[in-house]
Design a protein around this motif. Structure first.
Motif, short mmCIF file in Angstrom:
data_model
loop_
_atom_site.label_atom_id
_atom_site.label_comp_id
_atom_site.label_asym_id
_atom_site.label_seq_id
_atom_site.Cartn_x
_atom_site.Cartn_y
_atom_site.Cartn_z
N LEU A 1 0.84 -1.19 0.00
CA LEU A 1 0.00 0.00 0.00
C LEU A 1 0.88 1.25 0.00
O LEU A 1 1.95 1.26 0.60
CB LEU A 1 -0.90 0.04 1.24
N ILE B 1 -0.33 4.90 0.66
CA ILE B 1 -1.47 5.79 0.89
C ILE B 1 -1.23 7.16 0.24
O ILE B 1 -2.15 7.79 -0.27
CB ILE B 1 -1.73 5.96 2.40
N ARG C 1 -2.51 7.67 -3.42
CA ARG C 1 -3.82 7.08 -3.72
C ARG C 1 -4.60 7.88 -4.74
O ARG C 1 -4.38 9.08 -4.92
CB ARG C 1 -4.62 6.93 -2.43
N LEU C 2 -5.52 7.19 -5.40
CA LEU C 2 -6.48 7.78 -6.33
C LEU C 2 -5.85 8.59 -7.45
O LEU C 2 -6.36 9.63 -7.85
CB LEU C 2 -7.48 8.67 -5.56
N HIS D 1 -7.77 3.48 -3.90
CA HIS D 1 -7.83 4.31 -2.70
C HIS D 1 -6.75 3.99 -1.68
O HIS D 1 -6.60 4.70 -0.69
CB HIS D 1 -9.21 4.23 -2.06
N PHE D 2 -6.02 2.91 -1.85
CA PHE D 2 -4.88 2.61 -0.98
C PHE D 2 -3.55 2.88 -1.70
O PHE D 2 -2.50 2.53 -1.20
CB PHE D 2 -4.89 1.14 -0.54
N ARG E 1 -2.64 1.40 -4.48
CA ARG E 1 -2.15 0.21 -5.19
C ARG E 1 -2.30 0.43 -6.70
O ARG E 1 -3.22 1.13 -7.14
CB ARG E 1 -2.95 -1.03 -4.77
#
Lengths: 270, 489
Positions: A32, A34, A37-38, A51-52, A54
């Motif tokens: 992950l 963070i 993200r996105l 959202h993590f 990835r």
């Protein structure tokens, strides 16, 4: 013929991605990040990030592995149990055993397939293995019926009579003469069941009953993206497209295979 | 034609109601199992009925302070052993029955009775007797001084009910509050209407509907479409920036009493080892969890205590994110190669998403987790009652609930005589400074024992129509007090 090629290419692409994911993915799907993200599509993350943080492309690759594996093994279970049952029922056509086999198949058929799958995974706990078993079980009657139907029409044919005259028992006839003559039927149906299996796996993991995190699965990716669809539509778009293309590819393949193998269609010149 | 007139009349009625704006539809994620807050722990019950339908002797105000409710005032004896409450007169229950001291006696005795199913029975165990001196005077005698009695009486579990209604409370609650229960469509909504005979300032709303929408996507759609006017705890924090940017909505971010923790089964295999629990504490990156699971909403905590409470000690510095130290601790405890445990997650997104993040963080130090996603009923059965788990994530939303660390049979099974001694001493203290000192000592103790992984204080992330005023910003207890709520013209 054309549908076979297009379908084969589509399904083959995902099969290749699934196999490749064993040795290589652009990013580790369990890692992950963070802070990242996105993200939208970029040179680094081809399909963006979830959202993590990835990598979505890597997740689709590993998700393909899960989807194809679950569907393939499930169809394998369906064939492995359904075909022998169907052959047995056909060889004893009209007997109590035939009735028993076919009526229990009707019983499984009577329930909507996804409902049974949800029931099984809810009772035995959600996991990829239970999803395989659940999808496999509702594949059994499909193959048992198909096999019995195909076999019954063969049992009246002269070459079977010849085999009986030669002293072969029903079991041997079923394996040596009936089975090879219905293989094309089974392959066509198998391809279609395969695509249904992928849909079923996606449906199960969508409701949280498929492969469990951190293993990526297309259905769960869709479910998780739901609340974010208004500001990060790519999260839903890519797994959705992956499911559509795989199912479409397998269906086209099934159609194409039927066109080639079914002598009746060939004769009418389609 | 008749139908047409009827429809027209209905539409007319609806538009008139809209113009007056005295009706409110509130979205809640969980439907209560029933409506008797004295009979079950479910927070969803209090979220509908607390301060709206039922009232106790005292109550929590929006800022968390304890205020008089059905008791007008009280005297405490010098030894702290007896409390004399003077009750309000002229108060009636919704069914017309008069509220008297006998109702207080009945309600409190029912709470402490042998066969009581009250979820917070332990809070009231110190009550020796309840005597109705006259119709408006009640004396509560304690077995030992209890500085927290007035606070405890404000809980939704200590509301006053009428003896004649006991059998039907669960389906048709009857209280003394500013709202009366009107209708419950199971699986959909509960309706309350204003109580015209209310003893205090009447509610400004004429009707309040609680609508239950468990799916975050549906909750989003319902707000956007105007089907619900407010969602006091909106379940998907990722959607809040969108509401914030929309002039039709107000995003209300407040504090709650919800300590969100990585609950650890202190009697389960490797987790019984303090060094292992310390390793887990160092493996966790709180900020990553807050950002990843809650999209930034939440305050990191280092112990089981609400940061907005004056007695809070910030202990987050005790266990900074340090994977190397975590690995070293695991090796010292004999798990150099790590181990595998279960991580059982209830439905809220803080748990499901937080669980995936924690699983990744634990994996980095060598601890493998088998994640299973559970529904609330399964979670209560397996984890809370069955104690069959290694790790779980849950938010403890009760106010001042650090006392659970003195209960060895509580689901995380932390058995520590030191904390038990501190907490039992606390009960007999009524000097605020002494209480604070003890509470801080307990906070330090449980943090240094690494009982659970302390993650963050849940934020109250509400969304409401901008014209609605008077909703609670913070959540000092599980409640949606609608007494002061009104529509601004």
């Amino acid at each position: 013929m054309r549908s076979l090629v297009i379908g084969g290419l589509l399904a083959g692409t995902f099969l290749f991605a699934a196999l490749l994911s064993f040795v290589w993915t652009p990013f580790d799907v369990t890692e992950l990040d963070i802070a990242a993200r996105l993200q939208k599509s970029s040179m680094e993350h081809w399909f963006g990030t979830d959202h993590f943080g990835r990598d979505l492309f890597s997740m689709i690759m590993v998700g393909a592995r899960i989807s194809l594996a679950v569907a393939l093994v499930a169809v394998g279970i369906g064939m492995g149990l359904g075909v022998p049952l169907g052959l047995l029922a056909a060889s004893r056509s009209g007997s109590l055993l035939d009735e028993l086999i076919m009526r229990s198949n009707d019983l499984i058929f009577a329930f909507p397939s996804l409902l049974i799958a949800i029931l099984i995974t809810a009772v035995f706990g959600p996991s990829a293995l239970n999803a395989i078993i659940a999808i496999g079980i509702f594949n059994i009657p499909v193959f048992a019926r198909l096999t019995r139907g195909g076999a019954l029409s063969l049992w009246t044919r002269d070459f079977i009579l010849a085999a009986r005259v030669a002293g072969k028992g029903p079991l041997r006839i079923s394996v040596e003469h009936i089975l090879p003559n219905i293989t094309n039927l089974l392959i066509v149906q198998g391809t279609i069941q395969f695509s249904l299996g992928i849909l079923a796996e996606a449906g199960l993991s969508y409701v949280g009953l498929g492969a469990q995190p951190p293993t990526p699965s297309w259905g769960r990716m869709l479910a998780e993206s739901q609340t974010m669809i208004s500001f990060a539509p790519h999260l839903a778009l890519y797994p959705g497209i992956a499911i559509i293309l795989t199912v479409l590819g397998l269906n086209l393949m099934g159609d194409g295979l039927r066109d080639i193998t079914d002598p009746r269609i060939r004769r009418t010149g389609r | 034609m008749k139908t047409l007139t009827f429809t027209a009349a209905m539409m007319l009625g609806a538009s008139v109601a809209a113009a007056q704006q005295t009706e409110l539809t509130l979205g809640l994620q969980l439907e209560p199992p029933h409506l008797d807050p004295t009979g079950a722990a479910a927070a969803a019950i209090d979220e509908v009925v607390y301060a709206n339908v039922y009232e106790g002797l005292t109550r929590f105000a929006a800022d968390g302070s304890v205020r008089p409710a059905l008791a007008e005032s009280w005297d405490i004896s010098d030894d702290g052993m007896s409390y004399t409450f003077r009750l309000r007169s002229g108060v009636t229950f919704h069914d017309g029955a008069e509220f008297t001291a006998e109702d207080v006696k009945f309600s409190l005795e029912r709470t402490t009775a042998e066969d009581s199913t009250n979820a917070q029975k332990a809070l009231f165990e110190g009550i020796e007797s309840v005597n109705a001196i006259d119709d408006t005077t009640v004396e509560i005698t304690l077995t030992e001084p209890d500085g927290a009695l007035l606070f405890n009486l404000a809980w939704g579990d200590a509301v006053i009910i009428d003896e004649s209604d006991v059998e039907t409370l669960k389906q048709a609650p009857v209280g003394t509050g500013p709202f009366k229960f009107s209708n419950w469509v199971q699986g959909d909504s509960i309706e309350l209407v204003a109580n015209d005979a209310y003893w205090g300032e009447p509610a400004k709303l004429t009707k309040a509907t609680f609508k239950f929408i468990s799916d975050p996507t549906a909750a989003f759609a319902a707000l956007m479409a105007g089907d619900v006017d407010a969602f006091p705890v909106f379940p998907a924090p990722e959607n809040l920036p969108q509401f914030d940017a929309d002039p039709r909505f107000n995003v209300i971010v407040g504090s709650t009493e919800g300590e969100t923790i990585l609950s650890t089964n202190n009697q389960n295999g490797p987790l019984a080892d303090k060094r292992v629990r310390q390793a887990i504490a160092h493996a966790i990156d709180r900020q990553a969890i807050i950002d990843g699971a809650m999209f930034g909403y939440g305050t990191p905590i280092g112990t089981h205590f609400a940061p907005h409470n004056p007695a809070y000690v910030d202990l987050t510095g005790l266990t900074p994110h340090d994977p190397e130290k975590a690995k070293a601790l695991l090796a010292e405890a004999g798990f150099a190669d790590g181990f595998t445990t279960t991580l059982k997650l209830p439905p809220p997104s803080y748990a499901r998403r937080g669980g995936e993040i924690i699983a990744a963080q634990l994996r980095n130090v060598g601890i493998q987790t088998e994640i299973s996603n559970l529904e609330w009923a399964q979670w209560l059965e397996q984890v809370f009652r069955g104690k069959d788990f290694g790790l779980t994530i849950v938010s403890h939303t009760e106010p001042m609930d650090i006392g659970i660390y003195a209960r060895p049979d509580y689901y995380f099974q932390y058995d520590d005589p030191v904390v038990r001694a501190m907490m039992s001493g606390l009960a007999s203290m009524s000097v605020p400074e002494d209480r604070t000192a003890v509470l801080q000592a307990v906070q330090r103790r449980i943090s240094e024992e690494y009982v659970n992984g302390y993650l963050f204080q849940l934020a109250k992330t509400g969304v409401a129509d901008v014209r609605i005023k008077g909703l609670w910003e913070n959540s000092p207890t599980q409640a949606n007090d609608l007494t002061e709520v009104y529509w601004e013209e």
